[in-house]
Design a protein around this motif. Structure first.
Motif, PDB file in Angstrom:
ATOM      1  N   UNK A 175     -15.591 -36.887   8.253  1.00  0.00           N
ATOM      2  CA  UNK A 175     -16.238 -35.895   9.102  1.00  0.00           C
ATOM      3  C   UNK A 175     -17.001 -36.636  10.184  1.00  0.00           C
ATOM      4  N   UNK A 176     -16.465 -36.610  11.390  1.00  0.00           N
ATOM      5  CA  UNK A 176     -17.137 -37.198  12.538  1.00  0.00           C
ATOM      6  C   UNK A 176     -18.087 -36.161  13.110  1.00  0.00           C
ATOM      7  N   UNK A 177     -19.364 -36.484  13.155  1.00  0.00           N
ATOM      8  CA  UNK A 177     -20.391 -35.560  13.604  1.00  0.00           C
ATOM      9  C   UNK A 177     -21.020 -36.101  14.876  1.00  0.00           C
ATOM     10  N   UNK A 178     -20.834 -35.393  15.974  1.00  0.00           N
ATOM     11  CA  UNK A 178     -21.393 -35.765  17.265  1.00  0.00           C
ATOM     12  C   UNK A 178     -22.401 -34.728  17.722  1.00  0.00           C
ATOM     13  N   UNK A 179     -23.219 -35.105  18.682  1.00  0.00           N
ATOM     14  CA  UNK A 179     -24.227 -34.200  19.247  1.00  0.00           C
ATOM     15  C   UNK A 179     -25.040 -33.530  18.153  1.00  0.00           C
ATOM     16  N   UNK A 180     -25.505 -34.319  17.220  1.00  0.00           N
ATOM     17  CA  UNK A 180     -26.204 -33.780  16.063  1.00  0.00           C
ATOM     18  C   UNK A 180     -27.507 -33.107  16.456  1.00  0.00           C
ATOM     19  N   UNK A 181     -27.822 -32.044  15.730  1.00  0.00           N
ATOM     20  CA  UNK A 181     -29.018 -31.259  15.943  1.00  0.00           C
ATOM     21  C   UNK A 181     -29.862 -31.273  14.681  1.00  0.00           C
ATOM     22  N   UNK A 182     -31.175 -31.060  14.802  1.00  0.00           N
ATOM     23  CA  UNK A 182     -32.008 -31.012  13.596  1.00  0.00           C
ATOM     24  C   UNK A 182     -31.518 -29.997  12.573  1.00  0.00           C
ATOM     25  N   UNK A 183     -30.950 -28.897  13.021  1.00  0.00           N
ATOM     26  CA  UNK A 183     -30.454 -27.889  12.097  1.00  0.00           C
ATOM     27  C   UNK A 183     -29.211 -28.325  11.329  1.00  0.00           C
ATOM     28  N   UNK A 184     -28.642 -29.472  11.677  1.00  0.00           N
ATOM     29  CA  UNK A 184     -27.550 -30.041  10.899  1.00  0.00           C
ATOM     30  C   UNK A 184     -28.045 -30.775   9.662  1.00  0.00           C
ATOM     31  N   UNK A 185     -29.342 -30.945   9.539  1.00  0.00           N
ATOM     32  CA  UNK A 185     -29.915 -31.637   8.394  1.00  0.00           C
ATOM     33  C   UNK A 185     -29.557 -30.909   7.106  1.00  0.00           C
ATOM     34  N   UNK A 186     -28.944 -31.627   6.177  1.00  0.00           N
ATOM     35  CA  UNK A 186     -28.497 -31.030   4.923  1.00  0.00           C
ATOM     36  C   UNK A 186     -27.887 -32.116   4.050  1.00  0.00           C
ATOM     37  N   UNK A 187     -27.624 -31.756   2.810  1.00  0.00           N
ATOM     38  CA  UNK A 187     -26.773 -32.572   1.958  1.00  0.00           C
ATOM     39  C   UNK A 187     -25.341 -32.134   2.207  1.00  0.00           C
ATOM     40  N   UNK A 188     -24.481 -33.080   2.519  1.00  0.00           N
ATOM     41  CA  UNK A 188     -23.087 -32.791   2.818  1.00  0.00           C
ATOM     42  C   UNK A 188     -22.212 -33.157   1.634  1.00  0.00           C
ATOM     43  N   UNK A 189     -21.339 -32.241   1.267  1.00  0.00           N
ATOM     44  CA  UNK A 189     -20.445 -32.408   0.134  1.00  0.00           C
ATOM     45  C   UNK A 189     -18.994 -32.349   0.586  1.00  0.00           C
ATOM     46  N   UNK A 190     -18.166 -33.216   0.048  1.00  0.00           N
ATOM     47  CA  UNK A 190     -16.736 -33.050   0.256  1.00  0.00           C
ATOM     48  C   UNK A 190     -16.143 -32.339  -0.944  1.00  0.00           C
ATOM     49  N   UNK A 191     -15.032 -31.670  -0.722  1.00  0.00           N
ATOM     50  CA  UNK A 191     -14.403 -30.876  -1.764  1.00  0.00           C
ATOM     51  C   UNK A 191     -12.899 -30.902  -1.598  1.00  0.00           C
ATOM     52  N   UNK A 192     -12.199 -30.735  -2.716  1.00  0.00           N
ATOM     53  CA  UNK A 192     -10.753 -30.702  -2.710  1.00  0.00           C
ATOM     54  C   UNK A 192     -10.220 -29.443  -3.355  1.00  0.00           C
ATOM     55  N   UNK A 193      -9.164 -28.904  -2.772  1.00  0.00           N
ATOM     56  CA  UNK A 193      -8.484 -27.726  -3.295  1.00  0.00           C
ATOM     57  C   UNK A 193      -7.052 -28.114  -3.634  1.00  0.00           C
ATOM     58  N   UNK A 194      -6.681 -27.966  -4.900  1.00  0.00           N
ATOM     59  CA  UNK A 194      -5.349 -28.352  -5.351  1.00  0.00           C
ATOM     60  C   UNK A 194      -4.325 -27.258  -5.183  1.00  0.00           C
ATOM     61  N   UNK A 195      -4.202 -26.399  -6.184  1.00  0.00           N
ATOM     62  CA  UNK A 195      -3.226 -25.319  -6.134  1.00  0.00           C
ATOM     63  C   UNK A 195      -3.672 -24.178  -5.253  1.00  0.00           C
ATOM     64  N   UNK A 196      -3.695 -24.413  -3.949  1.00  0.00           N
ATOM     65  CA  UNK A 196      -4.222 -23.442  -2.997  1.00  0.00           C
ATOM     66  C   UNK A 196      -3.272 -23.252  -1.836  1.00  0.00           C
ATOM     67  N   UNK A 197      -3.489 -22.153  -1.124  1.00  0.00           N
ATOM     68  CA  UNK A 197      -2.848 -21.932   0.154  1.00  0.00           C
ATOM     69  C   UNK A 197      -3.831 -22.275   1.259  1.00  0.00           C
ATOM     70  N   UNK A 198      -3.328 -22.547   2.445  1.00  0.00           N
ATOM     71  CA  UNK A 198      -4.200 -22.837   3.565  1.00  0.00           C
ATOM     72  C   UNK A 198      -5.039 -21.615   3.930  1.00  0.00           C
ATOM     73  N   UNK A 199      -4.453 -20.434   3.803  1.00  0.00           N
ATOM     74  CA  UNK A 199      -5.172 -19.214   4.145  1.00  0.00           C
ATOM     75  C   UNK A 199      -6.326 -18.944   3.194  1.00  0.00           C
ATOM     76  N   UNK A 200      -6.155 -19.297   1.930  1.00  0.00           N
ATOM     77  CA  UNK A 200      -7.182 -19.042   0.915  1.00  0.00           C
ATOM     78  C   UNK A 200      -7.353 -20.257   0.014  1.00  0.00           C
ATOM     79  N   UNK A 201      -7.972 -21.305   0.500  1.00  0.00           N
ATOM     80  CA  UNK A 201      -8.180 -22.498  -0.329  1.00  0.00           C
ATOM     81  C   UNK A 201      -9.163 -22.217  -1.453  1.00  0.00           C
ATOM     82  N   UNK A 202      -8.905 -22.814  -2.591  1.00  0.00           N
ATOM     83  CA  UNK A 202      -9.777 -22.704  -3.752  1.00  0.00           C
ATOM     84  C   UNK A 202     -10.297 -24.098  -4.072  1.00  0.00           C
ATOM     85  N   UNK A 203     -11.476 -24.392  -3.554  1.00  0.00           N
ATOM     86  CA  UNK A 203     -12.058 -25.725  -3.753  1.00  0.00           C
ATOM     87  C   UNK A 203     -12.566 -25.845  -5.179  1.00  0.00           C
ATOM     88  N   UNK A 204     -12.019 -26.780  -5.912  1.00  0.00           N
ATOM     89  CA  UNK A 204     -12.331 -26.933  -7.326  1.00  0.00           C
ATOM     90  C   UNK A 204     -12.937 -28.279  -7.679  1.00  0.00           C
TER      91      UNK A 204
END
Length: 122
Positions: free
Chosen positions: A81-110
């Motif tokens: 995740x390339x983050x440019x022009x960062x703002x104070x409101x972007x402050x957070x804990x960032x999590x990555x997630x993976x969806x296996x048996x999913x469709x692009x229209x309705x991903x199910x991050x597990x």
């Protein structure tokens, strides 16, 4: 047995940039839709960005569109995740997630990483 590990968080001034990385192990990386979420103190976790299996299709939350870019390198089992022009409101804990048996229209991050802190100062 799928594990996700984020890295790259830190402290940055407003207007600056950071690049987050997330490595997946345990399964075939290219079989997963990958996404980034974030959670600010006292707030609900929210979707930030997603990328399909090949990296050719992406989706972004309105709040980050035009500033953030999600990408993946299947040879390295890593999503970024390339983050440019960062703002104070972007402050957070960032999590990555993976969806296996999913469709692009309705991903199910597990599968979820442990999170990495991003702090943007004004």
């Amino acid at each position: 047995q799928v594990q996700l590990v984020e890295s790259g968080g830190g402290l940055v001034q407003a207007g600056g940039s950071l690049r987050l990385s997330c490595a997946l192990s345990g399964r075939t990386f290219s079989s997963y839709i990958m996404g980034w979420f974030r959670q600010a103190p006292g707030k609900e976790r929210e979707f930030v960005a997603g990328v399909n299996w090949t990296g050719r299709i992406t989706k972004y939350a309105d709040s980050v569109a035009g500033r953030f870019t999600i990408s993946r390198d299947n040879a390295k089992n890593t999503v970024y995740l390339q983050m440019n022009s960062l703002k104070p409101e972007d402050t957070a804990v960032y999590y990555c997630a993976g969806a296996g048996g999913s469709t692009w229209a309705q991903p199910r991050y597990e599968y979820w990483g442990q999170g990495t802190q991003v702090t943007v100062s004004s």
